[in-house]
Design a protein around this motif. Structure first.
Motif, short mmCIF file in Angstrom:
data_model
loop_
_atom_site.label_atom_id
_atom_site.label_comp_id
_atom_site.label_asym_id
_atom_site.label_seq_id
_atom_site.Cartn_x
_atom_site.Cartn_y
_atom_site.Cartn_z
N ASP A 14 0.81 -1.22 0.00
CA ASP A 14 0.00 0.00 0.00
C ASP A 14 0.84 1.27 0.00
O ASP A 14 0.32 2.36 -0.22
CB ASP A 14 -0.91 0.03 1.23
N GLY A 15 2.14 1.16 0.26
CA GLY A 15 3.00 2.31 0.39
C GLY A 15 3.52 2.84 -0.93
O GLY A 15 3.07 2.44 -2.01
N GLY A 16 4.49 3.71 -0.83
CA GLY A 16 5.05 4.38 -2.00
C GLY A 16 5.95 3.52 -2.86
O GLY A 16 6.23 3.88 -4.00
N SER A 17 6.41 2.39 -2.34
CA SER A 17 7.32 1.50 -3.09
C SER A 17 6.84 0.06 -3.01
O SER A 17 7.48 -0.79 -2.37
CB SER A 17 8.74 1.61 -2.53
N PRO A 18 5.70 -0.27 -3.63
CA PRO A 18 5.16 -1.62 -3.52
C PRO A 18 6.12 -2.71 -4.02
O PRO A 18 6.06 -3.85 -3.56
CB PRO A 18 3.87 -1.58 -4.33
N ASP A 19 7.02 -2.37 -4.94
CA ASP A 19 7.97 -3.36 -5.44
C ASP A 19 8.92 -3.86 -4.35
O ASP A 19 9.58 -4.88 -4.53
CB ASP A 19 8.79 -2.80 -6.61
N ASP A 20 8.96 -3.17 -3.22
CA ASP A 20 9.81 -3.60 -2.11
C ASP A 20 9.40 -4.97 -1.57
O ASP A 20 10.19 -5.62 -0.89
CB ASP A 20 9.82 -2.57 -0.99
N ILE A 21 8.17 -5.42 -1.87
CA ILE A 21 7.78 -6.76 -1.42
C ILE A 21 8.66 -7.83 -2.06
O ILE A 21 8.80 -8.92 -1.52
CB ILE A 21 6.29 -7.07 -1.66
N ALA A 54 5.22 -9.34 -12.78
CA ALA A 54 4.19 -9.00 -13.76
C ALA A 54 2.92 -8.52 -13.05
O ALA A 54 2.28 -7.55 -13.50
CB ALA A 54 3.89 -10.20 -14.65
N TYR A 55 2.55 -9.17 -11.96
CA TYR A 55 1.38 -8.75 -11.19
C TYR A 55 1.57 -7.30 -10.70
O TYR A 55 0.66 -6.47 -10.83
CB TYR A 55 1.15 -9.69 -10.01
N LEU A 56 2.73 -7.01 -10.16
CA LEU A 56 3.00 -5.67 -9.65
C LEU A 56 2.95 -4.61 -10.75
O LEU A 56 2.47 -3.49 -10.53
CB LEU A 56 4.35 -5.62 -8.93
N ARG A 57 3.41 -4.95 -11.95
CA ARG A 57 3.40 -3.99 -13.07
C ARG A 57 1.98 -3.62 -13.47
O ARG A 57 1.71 -2.47 -13.84
CB ARG A 57 4.15 -4.56 -14.27
N GLN A 58 1.04 -4.57 -13.42
CA GLN A 58 -0.32 -4.28 -13.89
C GLN A 58 -1.21 -3.70 -12.80
O GLN A 58 -2.28 -3.18 -13.07
CB GLN A 58 -0.96 -5.55 -14.46
N ARG A 59 -0.74 -3.75 -11.56
CA ARG A 59 -1.54 -3.35 -10.41
C ARG A 59 -1.66 -1.83 -10.29
O ARG A 59 -0.71 -1.11 -10.53
CB ARG A 59 -0.86 -3.90 -9.15
N GLU A 60 -2.86 -1.35 -9.92
CA GLU A 60 -3.04 0.07 -9.61
C GLU A 60 -2.20 0.39 -8.38
O GLU A 60 -2.22 -0.33 -7.40
CB GLU A 60 -4.50 0.36 -9.27
N LYS A 61 -1.46 1.47 -8.43
CA LYS A 61 -0.60 1.84 -7.32
C LYS A 61 -1.18 3.03 -6.56
O LYS A 61 -1.67 3.97 -7.15
CB LYS A 61 0.80 2.17 -7.82
N GLY A 62 -1.14 2.94 -5.23
CA GLY A 62 -1.59 4.04 -4.40
C GLY A 62 -3.08 4.27 -4.41
O GLY A 62 -3.53 5.36 -4.06
N ALA A 84 -10.15 -4.72 1.36
CA ALA A 84 -9.47 -3.74 0.50
C ALA A 84 -10.46 -2.59 0.35
O ALA A 84 -11.66 -2.81 0.14
CB ALA A 84 -9.12 -4.34 -0.85
N ARG A 85 -9.93 -1.37 0.49
CA ARG A 85 -10.79 -0.19 0.41
C ARG A 85 -10.21 0.79 -0.60
O ARG A 85 -9.01 0.93 -0.74
CB ARG A 85 -10.90 0.48 1.78
N ARG A 86 -11.11 1.45 -1.29
CA ARG A 86 -10.75 2.49 -2.27
C ARG A 86 -11.32 3.79 -1.74
O ARG A 86 -12.52 3.92 -1.57
CB ARG A 86 -11.35 2.14 -3.64
N GLY A 87 -10.43 4.74 -1.46
CA GLY A 87 -10.89 5.99 -0.90
C GLY A 87 -11.62 5.80 0.42
O GLY A 87 -12.56 6.54 0.71
N GLY A 88 -11.22 4.80 1.19
CA GLY A 88 -11.84 4.53 2.48
C GLY A 88 -13.13 3.73 2.40
O GLY A 88 -13.69 3.38 3.43
#
Length: 121
Positions: A14-21, A54-62, A84-88
């Protein structure tokens, strides 16, 4: 109880650098993410490190945030139930299970989500 690895996984995702997983996965990592989108539609992202990239590349970030509602650890396995929540606002209920190796990296990950079932409703 808690699931510290999965809590960190979702915080990172959920953070600014999801690829860190990617630094959290073992060399022999395998996964499946069954991503329900409503009705009978779902997509299964599965494989190893390359498939996760590949999953991370296609995923909506933030956009989505993961909220763990309950968690447990049994030996080297962690389990969570959340939303999972979008805009709360509710988007989907998810379950996740991770099996960790002796070094604390994930070797097996299974996540399922559905927008058709709100665990909090």
């Amino acid at each position: 109880m808690s699931a510290p690895f999965l809590a960190k996984w979702f915080d990172t995702l959920d953070g600014g650098s999801p690829d860190d997983i990617l630094g959290m996965i073992a060399p022999d990592f395998r996964f499946s993410i069954v991503f329900g989108t409503g009705g009978e539609a779902a997509r299964d992202f599965a494989g190893g490190r390359e498939a996760m990239e590949a999953y991370l590349r296609q995923r909506e970030k933030g956009v989505l945030t993961h909220h763990v509602l309950s968690a447990s650890t049994v030996g080297s396995d962690e389990l969570v139930l959340g939303q999972a929540r979008r805009g709360g606002k509710f988007e989907s209920t998810f379950v996740a299970a991770a099996r960790l190796d002796d070094s604390g990296q994930v070797v097996g990950l299974m996540i399922g989500r559905s927008p058709e079932f709100d665990i909090e409703a």
